[in-house]
Write a protein that holds these residues in place. Sequence first.
Motif, PDB file in Angstrom:
ATOM      1  N   VAL A 105       0.856  -1.186   0.000  1.00 19.83           N
ATOM      2  CA  VAL A 105       0.000   0.000   0.000  1.00 19.83           C
ATOM      3  C   VAL A 105       0.893   1.238   0.000  1.00 19.83           C
ATOM      4  CG1 VAL A 105      -1.506   1.416   1.464  1.00 19.83           C
ATOM      5  CG2 VAL A 105      -2.039  -0.995   1.093  1.00 19.83           C
ATOM      6  N   ILE A 106       0.587   2.184  -0.878  1.00 16.59           N
ATOM      7  CA  ILE A 106       1.261   3.478  -0.881  1.00 16.59           C
ATOM      8  C   ILE A 106       0.259   4.522  -0.386  1.00 16.59           C
ATOM      9  CG2 ILE A 106       2.574   5.174  -2.223  1.00 16.59           C
ATOM     10  CD1 ILE A 106       2.988   2.989  -4.346  1.00 16.59           C
ATOM     11  N   THR A 115      -4.474   6.932  -2.384  1.00  9.08           N
ATOM     12  CA  THR A 115      -3.845   5.711  -1.882  1.00  9.08           C
ATOM     13  C   THR A 115      -3.917   4.617  -2.934  1.00  9.08           C
ATOM     14  OG1 THR A 115      -4.451   6.270   0.385  1.00  9.08           O
ATOM     15  CG2 THR A 115      -3.896   3.985  -0.062  1.00  9.08           C
ATOM     16  N   ALA A 116      -2.796   3.924  -3.125  1.00  5.17           N
ATOM     17  CA  ALA A 116      -2.739   2.856  -4.122  1.00  5.17           C
ATOM     18  C   ALA A 116      -2.345   1.538  -3.468  1.00  5.17           C
ATOM     19  CB  ALA A 116      -1.739   3.205  -5.217  1.00  5.17           C
ATOM     20  N   ALA A 163      -9.833   3.206   6.009  1.00  3.97           N
ATOM     21  CA  ALA A 163     -10.118   4.071   4.850  1.00  3.97           C
ATOM     22  C   ALA A 163     -10.107   3.246   3.567  1.00  3.97           C
ATOM     23  CB  ALA A 163      -9.085   5.181   4.764  1.00  3.97           C
ATOM     24  N   ALA A 164     -10.777   3.740   2.542  1.00  7.80           N
ATOM     25  CA  ALA A 164     -10.835   3.041   1.254  1.00  7.80           C
ATOM     26  C   ALA A 164      -9.699   3.493   0.350  1.00  7.80           C
ATOM     27  CB  ALA A 164     -12.171   3.299   0.575  1.00  7.80           C
ATOM     28  N   PRO A 165      -9.020   2.572  -0.309  1.00  9.85           N
ATOM     29  CA  PRO A 165      -7.976   2.957  -1.265  1.00  9.85           C
ATOM     30  C   PRO A 165      -8.590   3.557  -2.531  1.00  9.85           C
ATOM     31  CG  PRO A 165      -8.297   0.583  -1.291  1.00  9.85           C
ATOM     32  CD  PRO A 165      -9.157   1.113  -0.193  1.00  9.85           C
ATOM     33  N   ASP A 166      -7.774   4.329  -3.237  1.00  9.33           N
ATOM     34  CA  ASP A 166      -8.240   4.972  -4.471  1.00  9.33           C
ATOM     35  C   ASP A 166      -7.919   4.148  -5.714  1.00  9.33           C
ATOM     36  OD1 ASP A 166      -9.133   7.757  -3.486  1.00  9.33           O
ATOM     37  OD2 ASP A 166      -7.175   7.470  -2.540  1.00  9.33           O
ATOM     38  N   LEU A 199       0.033  10.347  -7.090  1.00  6.64           N
ATOM     39  CA  LEU A 199      -0.794  10.090  -5.917  1.00  6.64           C
ATOM     40  C   LEU A 199      -0.827  11.308  -4.993  1.00  6.64           C
ATOM     41  CD1 LEU A 199       0.403   6.467  -5.002  1.00  6.64           C
ATOM     42  CD2 LEU A 199      -1.510   7.143  -6.474  1.00  6.64           C
ATOM     43  N   GLY A 200      -0.048  12.304  -5.340  1.00  6.54           N
ATOM     44  CA  GLY A 200       0.151  13.482  -4.492  1.00  6.54           C
ATOM     45  C   GLY A 200       1.619  13.805  -4.547  1.00  6.54           C
TER      46      GLY A 200
END
Length: 385
Positions: free
Chosen positions: A36-37, A42-43, A67-70, A131-132
């Motif tokens: 997870v990144i 979030t990936a 939280a839910a990943p993107d 991702l940011g």
Amino acid sequence: MKITDDIIYVGVNDHDIDLFEGQYIVPNGMAYNSYVIKDEKTAVMDTVDANFAEEWLGNIDTALGGAAPDYLIVQHMEPDHSANIAKFTEKYPEAKVVANAKAFQMMSNFFRGMNLGDKKVEVKNQETLSLGKHELTFVFAPMVHWPEVMVTYDSTDKVLFSADAFGKFGALDVEEDWDCEARRYYFGIVGKYGKQAENLLKVAEGLDIQTICALHGPILKENLEHYIGQYKTWSSYGVETEGVMIAYTSVYGNTKKAAETLASALEAKGCPKVVLCDLAREDMAEAVEDAFRHGKLVLATTTYNGDIFPFMRTFIEALIERGYQNRTMGIIENGSWAITAGKVIRGLFEKSKDLTWVDTTVSIMSSMSEENEAQIEAMAEELCK
């Protein structure tokens, strides 16, 4: 397990598996790695084997605090890494799935009826995803070792998510030598595609890599020059260890005796490494690994039904399939009335590249003669040059 401040390991260990891909013995199990990144977006990098869906989804939930990943990034569609794509999309219906065109084509075959709609993000070679603060670049690596494979480079934390490259057998909760099991994994699974692995390494040379996160095996952070160097040697069919491997099959012990006699002669002459391998009893993947590791190979076998002993044929076919080349080779053949083993062996290797055969062939009629002993001595002399 934290890999960097933003990258967390969410993979699983499999100690129930006995044969990986239905053929490779894995006494220490397997790891199916996923990461997870965490960023503004979030990936999740790849899924895991189908048997570990709930454990994997639980790991993601823990890593993200609910939280839910993107994004789910799919680098490789082999089921030990992709089996839970549908379950992921069911749990996280708003997440987008990132993959290349070939991966999406395979996805439709593995997951009949799954419709991603506008959640499908198709990427091209060298395309990036932000991702940011983390910028991901996707590098296609076809045939390392499936056609859809891609790797992902995170330029922020300088991490290469390398798919099956740099992978090894063994679960992560068992300590074992990386070289041995990574070599067996490489030549068993990736070895046929040396040129493609070389192409990937050329791309990697242009990147500042501080961590390698493969889909199998440990996270590599230190001594990366060693791991990359090993891959350069393996992918170019280079010689890793100077020495001679003697691979034999024997029915009544006479061919085995000849192989052992050669091994003793080589050791007496100061050969740096001699490996003696009974192909009927050795794990075939281990035997293949040793053949690629060493610079010289002697094949000792009986004539069998006008051909060669089955275990020897299987071994040779495994070498040829993986592009065996750039080696010095010798033959010890045995037969009780019509010796054809040597001719069969040479015929099998007829299209192989850069093989040098020693001048001496040892031809045994049933049991070793004084002439055979002299031939073995001469072969040892040649191999030690």
